[in-house]
Design a protein around this motif. Sequence first.
Motif, PDB file in Angstrom:
ATOM      1  N   VAL A   1       6.155   0.746   5.230  1.00 55.41           N
ATOM      2  CA  VAL A   1       7.381   0.168   4.868  1.00 55.41           C
ATOM      3  C   VAL A   1       8.537   0.796   6.371  1.00 55.41           C
ATOM      4  CG1 VAL A   1       9.431  -0.723   3.869  1.00 55.41           C
ATOM      5  CG2 VAL A   1       7.463  -1.819   3.138  1.00 55.41           C
ATOM      6  N   HIS A   2       8.720   1.875   5.868  1.00 54.46           N
ATOM      7  CA  HIS A   2       9.863   2.864   7.089  1.00 54.46           C
ATOM      8  C   HIS A   2       9.122   2.806   8.557  1.00 54.46           C
ATOM      9  CE1 HIS A   2      11.593   5.034   4.070  1.00 54.46           C
ATOM     10  NE2 HIS A   2      10.428   4.932   2.827  1.00 54.46           N
ATOM     11  N   GLY A   3       8.039   2.386   8.547  1.00 54.68           N
ATOM     12  CA  GLY A   3       7.047   2.758  10.226  1.00 54.68           C
ATOM     13  C   GLY A   3       6.986   4.615  10.361  1.00 54.68           C
ATOM     14  N   ARG A   4       7.768   4.129  11.485  1.00 57.58           N
ATOM     15  CA  ARG A   4       8.395   5.935  12.534  1.00 57.58           C
ATOM     16  C   ARG A   4       9.587   6.367  12.014  1.00 57.58           C
ATOM     17  NH1 ARG A   4       3.830   7.962  13.213  1.00 57.58           N
ATOM     18  NH2 ARG A   4       2.613   6.808  14.553  1.00 57.58           N
ATOM     19  N   ASP A   5      10.201   4.832  11.679  1.00 59.60           N
ATOM     20  CA  ASP A   5      12.055   5.533  11.430  1.00 59.60           C
ATOM     21  C   ASP A   5      11.946   6.464   9.409  1.00 59.60           C
ATOM     22  OD1 ASP A   5      14.536   5.381  10.232  1.00 59.60           O
ATOM     23  OD2 ASP A   5      15.000   3.944  10.884  1.00 59.60           O
ATOM     24  N   GLN A   6      11.819   7.976   9.174  1.00 62.84           N
ATOM     25  CA  GLN A   6      11.065   7.817   8.343  1.00 62.84           C
ATOM     26  C   GLN A   6      12.713   8.214   7.256  1.00 62.84           C
ATOM     27  OE1 GLN A   6       8.594   8.250   5.839  1.00 62.84           O
ATOM     28  NE2 GLN A   6       7.664   7.174   7.382  1.00 62.84           N
ATOM     29  N   ALA A   7      14.125   8.031   8.055  1.00 64.45           N
ATOM     30  CA  ALA A   7      15.218   7.824   7.541  1.00 64.45           C
ATOM     31  C   ALA A   7      15.668   6.568   7.184  1.00 64.45           C
ATOM     32  CB  ALA A   7      16.618   8.476   8.389  1.00 64.45           C
ATOM     33  N   MET A   8      14.606   6.071   7.147  1.00 60.26           N
ATOM     34  CA  MET A   8      15.982   4.087   6.395  1.00 60.26           C
ATOM     35  C   MET A   8      15.527   3.993   5.050  1.00 60.26           C
ATOM     36  SD  MET A   8      12.690   0.612   7.386  1.00 60.26           S
ATOM     37  CE  MET A   8      12.946   0.640   8.602  1.00 60.26           C
ATOM     38  N   LYS A   9      16.568   3.429   5.056  1.00 58.65           N
ATOM     39  CA  LYS A   9      16.943   3.160   3.688  1.00 58.65           C
ATOM     40  C   LYS A   9      16.700   2.298   3.509  1.00 58.65           C
ATOM     41  CE  LYS A   9      21.238   6.068   4.441  1.00 58.65           C
ATOM     42  NZ  LYS A   9      22.702   5.741   4.188  1.00 58.65           N
ATOM     43  N   VAL A  10      15.363   2.378   2.733  1.00 57.94           N
ATOM     44  CA  VAL A  10      14.849   1.297   1.838  1.00 57.94           C
ATOM     45  C   VAL A  10      14.095   2.478   0.349  1.00 57.94           C
ATOM     46  CG1 VAL A  10      12.672   1.993   3.516  1.00 57.94           C
ATOM     47  CG2 VAL A  10      13.167  -0.245   1.787  1.00 57.94           C
ATOM     48  N   ASN A  11      14.056   0.981  -0.647  1.00 58.10           N
ATOM     49  CA  ASN A  11      13.522   1.780  -1.828  1.00 58.10           C
ATOM     50  C   ASN A  11      12.106   1.253  -1.986  1.00 58.10           C
ATOM     51  OD1 ASN A  11      16.362   2.736  -3.099  1.00 58.10           O
ATOM     52  ND2 ASN A  11      16.765   0.860  -3.617  1.00 58.10           N
ATOM     53  N   ILE A  12      11.345   2.714  -2.241  1.00 57.29           N
ATOM     54  CA  ILE A  12      10.233   2.570  -2.062  1.00 57.29           C
ATOM     55  C   ILE A  12       9.413   2.952  -4.230  1.00 57.29           C
ATOM     56  CG2 ILE A  12       7.523   2.904  -1.526  1.00 57.29           C
ATOM     57  CD1 ILE A  12       9.050   1.868   0.579  1.00 57.29           C
TER      58      ILE A  12
ATOM     59  N   SER B   1      -0.411   2.776  12.649  1.00 54.69           N
ATOM     60  CA  SER B   1      -0.681   1.994  11.647  1.00 54.69           C
ATOM     61  C   SER B   1      -0.051   1.527  10.119  1.00 54.69           C
ATOM     62  CB  SER B   1      -2.081   2.201  12.050  1.00 54.69           C
ATOM     63  OG  SER B   1      -2.861   1.234  10.591  1.00 54.69           O
ATOM     64  N   ALA B   2      -0.103   0.631   9.562  1.00 44.60           N
ATOM     65  CA  ALA B   2       0.267   0.868   8.640  1.00 44.60           C
ATOM     66  C   ALA B   2      -0.863   0.861   7.250  1.00 44.60           C
ATOM     67  CB  ALA B   2       0.719  -0.799   7.720  1.00 44.60           C
TER      68      ALA B   2
ATOM     69  N   GLY C   1      16.923  -6.820  -6.604  1.00 46.00           N
ATOM     70  CA  GLY C   1      17.936  -7.343  -5.430  1.00 46.00           C
ATOM     71  C   GLY C   1      18.138  -6.810  -3.947  1.00 46.00           C
ATOM     72  N   ASP C   2      16.574  -5.896  -4.216  1.00 49.23           N
ATOM     73  CA  ASP C   2      16.381  -5.581  -2.519  1.00 49.23           C
ATOM     74  C   ASP C   2      15.866  -6.689  -1.388  1.00 49.23           C
ATOM     75  OD1 ASP C   2      17.012  -2.778  -4.105  1.00 49.23           O
ATOM     76  OD2 ASP C   2      14.795  -2.021  -3.339  1.00 49.23           O
ATOM     77  N   ALA C   3      16.845  -6.223  -0.181  1.00 51.50           N
ATOM     78  CA  ALA C   3      16.571  -7.162   0.621  1.00 51.50           C
ATOM     79  C   ALA C   3      15.181  -6.819   1.546  1.00 51.50           C
ATOM     80  CB  ALA C   3      17.549  -8.165   0.740  1.00 51.50           C
ATOM     81  N   TRP C   4      14.464  -7.093   1.996  1.00 44.88           N
ATOM     82  CA  TRP C   4      13.336  -6.825   3.705  1.00 44.88           C
ATOM     83  C   TRP C   4      13.553  -8.080   4.358  1.00 44.88           C
ATOM     84  CZ3 TRP C   4       8.788  -3.276   1.254  1.00 44.88           C
ATOM     85  CH2 TRP C   4       9.593  -2.358   0.366  1.00 44.88           C
ATOM     86  N   LYS C   5      13.753  -7.445   5.594  1.00 43.22           N
ATOM     87  CA  LYS C   5      13.090  -8.436   6.827  1.00 43.22           C
ATOM     88  C   LYS C   5      11.267  -8.451   7.152  1.00 43.22           C
ATOM     89  CE  LYS C   5      16.746  -9.560   8.508  1.00 43.22           C
ATOM     90  NZ  LYS C   5      17.241 -11.064   8.932  1.00 43.22           N
ATOM     91  N   LEU C   6      11.156  -9.670   7.163  1.00 38.77           N
ATOM     92  CA  LEU C   6       9.482 -10.036   7.469  1.00 38.77           C
ATOM     93  C   LEU C   6       9.587 -11.361   7.988  1.00 38.77           C
ATOM     94  CD1 LEU C   6       6.808  -9.718   5.791  1.00 38.77           C
ATOM     95  CD2 LEU C   6       7.001 -11.482   4.302  1.00 38.77           C
ATOM     96  N   ASN C   7       8.321 -11.777   8.567  1.00 41.21           N
ATOM     97  CA  ASN C   7       7.900 -12.637   9.589  1.00 41.21           C
ATOM     98  C   ASN C   7       5.873 -12.435   9.944  1.00 41.21           C
ATOM     99  OD1 ASN C   7       7.931 -14.414  11.085  1.00 41.21           O
ATOM    100  ND2 ASN C   7       8.213 -13.261  12.817  1.00 41.21           N
ATOM    101  N   ILE C   8       5.797 -13.437  10.373  1.00 41.30           N
ATOM    102  CA  ILE C   8       4.195 -14.175   9.568  1.00 41.30           C
ATOM    103  C   ILE C   8       4.076 -15.067  11.099  1.00 41.30           C
ATOM    104  CG2 ILE C   8       2.457 -15.099   8.737  1.00 41.30           C
ATOM    105  CD1 ILE C   8       3.943 -14.154   5.907  1.00 41.30           C
ATOM    106  N   VAL C   9       3.370 -14.479  11.406  1.00 41.21           N
ATOM    107  CA  VAL C   9       3.170 -15.425  12.766  1.00 41.21           C
ATOM    108  C   VAL C   9       1.623 -15.854  13.009  1.00 41.21           C
ATOM    109  CG1 VAL C   9       3.526 -15.403  15.608  1.00 41.21           C
ATOM    110  CG2 VAL C   9       5.295 -14.417  14.166  1.00 41.21           C
ATOM    111  N   ARG C  10       1.348 -16.684  13.335  1.00 45.37           N
ATOM    112  CA  ARG C  10      -0.466 -17.129  13.998  1.00 45.37           C
ATOM    113  C   ARG C  10      -0.422 -17.068  15.312  1.00 45.37           C
ATOM    114  NH1 ARG C  10      -2.375 -20.527  16.040  1.00 45.37           N
ATOM    115  NH2 ARG C  10      -0.757 -21.970  15.506  1.00 45.37           N
ATOM    116  N   ALA C  11      -0.809 -16.354  16.059  1.00 44.50           N
ATOM    117  CA  ALA C  11      -0.536 -17.555  17.970  1.00 44.50           C
ATOM    118  C   ALA C  11      -2.120 -17.204  18.152  1.00 44.50           C
ATOM    119  CB  ALA C  11      -0.350 -15.953  18.308  1.00 44.50           C
TER     120      ALA C  11
END
Length: 125
Positions: free
Chosen positions: A58-69, A24-25, A74-84
């Motif tokens: 943002v790291h989820g379970r991957d704490q080694a993910m290279k992302v600035n917090i 859970s986030a 200039g940082d680029a992240w992936k995102l999706n928003i879905v309604r079902a």
Amino acid sequence: NPHNAHFDAWFATNRAGEHDTAWSAEMKSAVVANGTLDNRADQDTGWNVEIAIPLAAVHGRDQAMKVNIPPQTGDAWKLNIVRADKPADAPIAASSWNQISHSDWHGLDRMRTILFGDASGATKP
């Protein structure tokens, strides 16, 4: 969703890969429905949601993910928003911020890229 229910899980790349549906986030949300919930006989005008996701998640379970917090200009992240929507007598219907070309909308390779800017909107440091 309009009931303020969440589906929150971690997927390394897509549904077939490594994942943890118990993760859970710790996001928070609030919903305002412009109509009546669960009454398909009337005409609703929509619903609004506000979501707060802790940046540390943002790291989820991957704490080694290279992302600035926090994210830097200039940082680029992936995102999706879905309604079902799953009507009782019809197949599931989904709408998404990006085009869903597969039945798995968790695929990072198909998500939109968001680019962080500074206070003036510039995206280069």
